[in-house]
Structure formats: C-alpha cells, structure tokens
Design a protein around this motif. Structure first.
Motif, PDB file in Angstrom:
ATOM      1  N   ASN A  23      59.543  26.527  10.567  1.00 57.90           N
ATOM      2  CA  ASN A  23      60.430  27.824  10.875  1.00 57.90           C
ATOM      3  C   ASN A  23      59.758  28.921   9.854  1.00 57.90           C
ATOM      4  OD1 ASN A  23      61.915  26.692  12.548  1.00 57.90           O
ATOM      5  ND2 ASN A  23      63.472  26.377  11.462  1.00 57.90           N
ATOM      6  N   ALA A  24      59.487  28.511   8.608  1.00 56.88           N
ATOM      7  CA  ALA A  24      59.042  29.533   7.444  1.00 56.88           C
ATOM      8  C   ALA A  24      57.484  30.200   8.216  1.00 56.88           C
ATOM      9  CB  ALA A  24      58.903  28.849   6.244  1.00 56.88           C
ATOM     10  N   HIS A  25      56.727  29.251   8.382  1.00 56.97           N
ATOM     11  CA  HIS A  25      55.406  29.527   9.086  1.00 56.97           C
ATOM     12  C   HIS A  25      55.647  30.671  10.189  1.00 56.97           C
ATOM     13  CE1 HIS A  25      52.250  27.374   6.430  1.00 56.97           C
ATOM     14  NE2 HIS A  25      53.065  26.215   6.749  1.00 56.97           N
ATOM     15  N   MET A  26      56.472  30.291  10.979  1.00 58.80           N
ATOM     16  CA  MET A  26      56.835  31.217  12.029  1.00 58.80           C
ATOM     17  C   MET A  26      57.215  32.746  11.724  1.00 58.80           C
ATOM     18  SD  MET A  26      58.352  28.368  15.026  1.00 58.80           S
ATOM     19  CE  MET A  26      58.858  29.619  15.980  1.00 58.80           C
ATOM     20  N   GLU A  27      58.162  32.713  10.795  1.00 57.86           N
ATOM     21  CA  GLU A  27      58.584  33.911  10.240  1.00 57.86           C
ATOM     22  C   GLU A  27      57.479  34.607   9.714  1.00 57.86           C
ATOM     23  OE1 GLU A  27      61.728  35.192  10.243  1.00 57.86           O
ATOM     24  OE2 GLU A  27      62.197  33.905  11.451  1.00 57.86           O
ATOM     25  N   ILE A  28      56.674  33.788   8.787  1.00 61.86           N
ATOM     26  CA  ILE A  28      55.278  34.731   8.387  1.00 61.86           C
ATOM     27  C   ILE A  28      54.680  35.146   9.274  1.00 61.86           C
ATOM     28  CG2 ILE A  28      53.324  34.337   6.885  1.00 61.86           C
ATOM     29  CD1 ILE A  28      55.208  32.388   5.109  1.00 61.86           C
ATOM     30  N   ASP A  29      54.320  34.536  10.249  1.00 70.39           N
ATOM     31  CA  ASP A  29      53.373  35.197  11.350  1.00 70.39           C
ATOM     32  C   ASP A  29      54.051  36.149  12.249  1.00 70.39           C
ATOM     33  OD1 ASP A  29      51.547  32.945  10.899  1.00 70.39           O
ATOM     34  OD2 ASP A  29      52.139  31.664  12.448  1.00 70.39           O
ATOM     35  N   GLU A  30      55.296  36.056  12.277  1.00 70.07           N
ATOM     36  CA  GLU A  30      55.841  37.262  12.917  1.00 70.07           C
ATOM     37  C   GLU A  30      55.787  38.627  12.108  1.00 70.07           C
ATOM     38  OE1 GLU A  30      57.876  39.628  15.617  1.00 70.07           O
ATOM     39  OE2 GLU A  30      56.997  37.592  16.144  1.00 70.07           O
ATOM     40  N   THR A  31      56.104  38.330  10.587  1.00 65.96           N
ATOM     41  CA  THR A  31      55.881  39.513   9.824  1.00 65.96           C
ATOM     42  C   THR A  31      54.466  40.078   9.844  1.00 65.96           C
ATOM     43  OG1 THR A  31      57.678  38.338   8.350  1.00 65.96           O
ATOM     44  CG2 THR A  31      56.364  40.054   7.241  1.00 65.96           C
ATOM     45  N   LYS A  32      53.521  39.138   9.808  1.00 65.55           N
ATOM     46  CA  LYS A  32      52.176  39.625   9.796  1.00 65.55           C
ATOM     47  C   LYS A  32      51.985  40.483  10.802  1.00 65.55           C
ATOM     48  CE  LYS A  32      50.195  35.576   7.711  1.00 65.55           C
ATOM     49  NZ  LYS A  32      49.182  34.535   7.901  1.00 65.55           N
ATOM     50  N   ARG A  33      52.412  40.080  12.240  1.00 65.77           N
ATOM     51  CA  ARG A  33      52.227  40.688  13.420  1.00 65.77           C
ATOM     52  C   ARG A  33      52.770  41.993  13.265  1.00 65.77           C
ATOM     53  NH1 ARG A  33      54.332  36.643  16.776  1.00 65.77           N
ATOM     54  NH2 ARG A  33      53.133  34.724  15.687  1.00 65.77           N
ATOM     55  N   SER A  34      54.045  42.095  12.791  1.00 64.43           N
ATOM     56  CA  SER A  34      54.808  43.256  12.598  1.00 64.43           C
ATOM     57  C   SER A  34      54.138  44.236  11.744  1.00 64.43           C
ATOM     58  CB  SER A  34      56.306  42.836  12.218  1.00 64.43           C
ATOM     59  OG  SER A  34      56.891  42.135  13.011  1.00 64.43           O
ATOM     60  N   VAL A  35      53.570  43.670  10.697  1.00 66.03           N
ATOM     61  CA  VAL A  35      52.846  44.652   9.803  1.00 66.03           C
ATOM     62  C   VAL A  35      51.398  45.325  10.494  1.00 66.03           C
ATOM     63  CG1 VAL A  35      51.442  44.711   7.613  1.00 66.03           C
ATOM     64  CG2 VAL A  35      53.664  43.672   7.652  1.00 66.03           C
ATOM     65  N   VAL A  36      50.822  44.308  11.172  1.00 67.04           N
ATOM     66  CA  VAL A  36      49.462  44.730  11.885  1.00 67.04           C
ATOM     67  C   VAL A  36      49.930  45.686  12.725  1.00 67.04           C
ATOM     68  CG1 VAL A  36      47.730  43.912  13.363  1.00 67.04           C
ATOM     69  CG2 VAL A  36      48.429  42.619  11.325  1.00 67.04           C
ATOM     70  N   GLU A  37      51.059  45.696  13.584  1.00 64.36           N
ATOM     71  CA  GLU A  37      51.322  46.558  14.647  1.00 64.36           C
ATOM     72  C   GLU A  37      51.880  47.886  13.999  1.00 64.36           C
ATOM     73  OE1 GLU A  37      52.533  48.077  18.251  1.00 64.36           O
ATOM     74  OE2 GLU A  37      51.081  46.476  17.754  1.00 64.36           O
ATOM     75  N   LEU A  38      52.466  47.922  12.757  1.00 69.51           N
ATOM     76  CA  LEU A  38      52.913  49.071  12.358  1.00 69.51           C
ATOM     77  C   LEU A  38      51.605  49.905  11.859  1.00 69.51           C
ATOM     78  CD1 LEU A  38      55.390  50.913  11.268  1.00 69.51           C
ATOM     79  CD2 LEU A  38      55.158  49.380   9.093  1.00 69.51           C
ATOM     80  N   ASP A  39      50.882  49.198  11.131  1.00 66.40           N
ATOM     81  CA  ASP A  39      49.520  49.737  10.523  1.00 66.40           C
ATOM     82  C   ASP A  39      48.856  50.356  11.812  1.00 66.40           C
ATOM     83  OD1 ASP A  39      47.629  50.338   8.789  1.00 66.40           O
ATOM     84  OD2 ASP A  39      46.267  48.715   9.557  1.00 66.40           O
ATOM     85  N   ARG A  40      48.669  49.764  12.815  1.00 58.79           N
ATOM     86  CA  ARG A  40      47.987  50.219  14.261  1.00 58.79           C
ATOM     87  C   ARG A  40      48.795  51.442  14.422  1.00 58.79           C
ATOM     88  NH1 ARG A  40      48.333  50.717  19.122  1.00 58.79           N
ATOM     89  NH2 ARG A  40      50.355  49.333  19.296  1.00 58.79           N
ATOM     90  N   ARG A  41      49.997  51.854  14.540  1.00 63.12           N
ATOM     91  CA  ARG A  41      50.791  52.879  15.058  1.00 63.12           C
ATOM     92  C   ARG A  41      50.637  54.114  14.068  1.00 63.12           C
ATOM     93  NH1 ARG A  41      56.648  50.455  17.408  1.00 63.12           N
ATOM     94  NH2 ARG A  41      55.733  49.309  18.837  1.00 63.12           N
ATOM     95  N   LEU A  42      50.681  53.470  13.012  1.00 60.30           N
ATOM     96  CA  LEU A  42      50.282  54.791  11.787  1.00 60.30           C
ATOM     97  C   LEU A  42      49.033  55.296  11.839  1.00 60.30           C
ATOM     98  CD1 LEU A  42      52.372  53.154   8.558  1.00 60.30           C
ATOM     99  CD2 LEU A  42      52.808  55.209   9.831  1.00 60.30           C
ATOM    100  N   ARG A  43      47.965  54.518  12.333  1.00 62.67           N
ATOM    101  CA  ARG A  43      46.611  55.202  12.300  1.00 62.67           C
ATOM    102  C   ARG A  43      46.357  55.867  13.505  1.00 62.67           C
ATOM    103  NH1 ARG A  43      42.489  50.078  10.528  1.00 62.67           N
ATOM    104  NH2 ARG A  43      43.273  49.871   8.334  1.00 62.67           N
TER     105      ARG A  43
END
Length: 54
Positions: A23-43
C-alpha cells in the motif's frame, strides 16, 4: 466463527507486513504521478524562456 477469524486475519495483514508495504508503494507511485502531471501542466502554462531586459 472461522469466517470472522479469517476476516480479522486479512485485516491485520493489510495493516502490517507485506500488505502495508504494498500500500505504501502504491501511495508513493500515485504521488509521483501526481507531481509529474502537475509539472507537465505548469510547463504548458509558464513561459519556458525568461525574457531579456531591453
């Protein structure tokens, strides 16, 4: 009674051991995806090159 014990054991496994780690690994993966998506939108919104002074 057996079904209740099985249910309690399953819930305990989710809270500790491999289930919690998974569950912790899944949460970390979800957070990474969210950060990458936010970075893409900001760019896409921000100007990629800073403007030079005149």
């Amino acid at each position: 009674m057996r079904a209740m014990m099985r249910n309690l054991i399953d819930k305990a496994r989710r809270l500790s051991g491999a289930g919690a780690v998974r569950n912790a690994h899944m949460e970390i993966d979800e957070t990474k995806r969210s950060v990458v998506e936010l970075d893409r939108r900001l760019r896409s919104v921000c100007d990629p090159t800073p403007r030079r002074a005149a």
